[in-house]
Design a protein around this motif. Structure first.
Motif: not given
Length: 335
Positions: A312-335
């Motif tokens: 997302a940060c690289v896309k923001a470098q390239e576009t100059g825009e505010i780029v959303p960061i969307s994460l999938p649901e964290r698996p229970a293994l990592y809670n």
């Protein structure tokens, strides 16, 4: 129990990790080495681990019955294949960053580990083990109230000609991306990159410095200055502003001198010197967990989130825009 370690990739960081395990830390022994440059692996065997066996490939090393756990310190583009092979073999694996060179590759590792049902991977985000960051987190968690803002900087004295603009994210900011999530116990929701005046010490393929602006789920605003031609030294700064006070990352210990009508102290110029102790602590943590057939510390999920955020940060470098960061649901293994 002594954990028998195989090292894949015997360049500078692989060699240094092998030295740590053989000469500094407890509970581990180097029994296997592999590198695309066989002479490099042979040199590490001769200098550090004379009883180790040199394998022609990383996959052969992972499959060897005398190897209990694996260190992946090879070229970044090979990390995914070796980590997946270690998971298939059911062996704990320490992987230097990046976990994979794409978010899709990191997701494949997460999926494989979740299917296995056990954490076996530790990613080499060593700043979580730095004494200064550990002290800062303690204060942020208990002393200064809810965090509101973070001001950070990552400065290098110089970089080689092959260092180009996106590397400021994938090779440099990646450390802040991970450690600030951990420090704040928060997730990113957007990224923006702005470019000040270009330094005359930069080159045509690198816009330097740059400022990365991140927003978190809890509303914390973060600005990180990346300046990789600052000339004066290797300088890592972090200030957290909370509702009740602010806290700064402590400076590395150095002697303040008064001499020739000046007050001065030395500034480090090499990142390996700045974080040398944290490498010892993180690998000792890996050895302790690997002795029990598991892993601790920064996880595959952390590596995956770092990959999504950096893209997302690289896309923001390239576009100059505010780029959303969307994460999938964290698996229970990592809670």
């Amino acid at each position: 129990m002594t954990v028998r370690i195989g090292v894949i990739g015997t360049g500078a960081i692989g060699r240094d990790h092998a030295r740590r395990i053989e000469k500094v830390l407890q509970g581990g022994r180097i029994v296997a080495l592999s590198d695309v440059n066989a002479a490099s692996a042979e040199a590490v065997r001769a200098d550090i681990a004379p009883d180790a066996r040199v394998f022609a490939s990383g996959e052969e090393l992972i499959a060897a019955p005398e190897v209990d756990a694996v260190l992946v310190t090879s070229w970044g583009a090979t990390h995914e294949q070796y980590v997946l092979a270690a998971l298939k073999a059911g062996k704990p694996c320490f992987c230097e960053k990046p976990l994979a060179t794409t978010a899709e590759g990191a997701k494949r590792i997460v999926d494989a580990e979740v299917a296995l049902g056990s954490r076996l991977v530790q990613v080499g985000f060593m700043r979580r083990y730095d004494a200064g960051y550990v002290a800062l987190k303690k204060v942020v968690d208990s002393e200064i109230g809810a965090p509101l803002m973070v001001h950070a900087a990552h400065r290098n004295p110089t970089v080689p000609e092959q260092y180009v603009t996106p590397m400021a994210i994938h090779d440099t900011l990646i450390h802040e991306i991970d450690v600030l999530r951990w420090l704040l116990n928060d997730e990113y929701v957007s990224a923006q990159v702005v470019f000040p005046r270009v330094s005359s010490h930069s080159h045509s393929q690198l816009r330097d410095p740059q400022i990365i602006l991140l927003e978190t789920k809890k509303g914390v605003r973060i600005d990180v200055e990346v300046f990789v031609n600052c000339r004066y030294g290797y300088d890592i700064q972090c200030q957290v502003v909370g509702e009740e006070g602010l806290a700064n990352l402590p400076e590395p210990m150095s002697i303040v001198m008064r001499k020739d009508a000046r007050q001065q102290n030395a500034i480090l110029t090499d990142w390996k010197d700045r974080f040398i102790a944290s490498y010892d602590v993180e690998l000792q943590d890996f050895l302790k967990a690997a002795a029990n057939g598991t892993a601790s510390g920064p996880s595959s999920w952390d590596g995956y989130v770092a990959a999504i955020s950096s893209d997302a940060c690289v896309k923001a470098q390239e576009t100059g825009e505010i780029v959303p960061i969307s994460l999938p649901e964290r698996p229970a293994l990592y809670n």
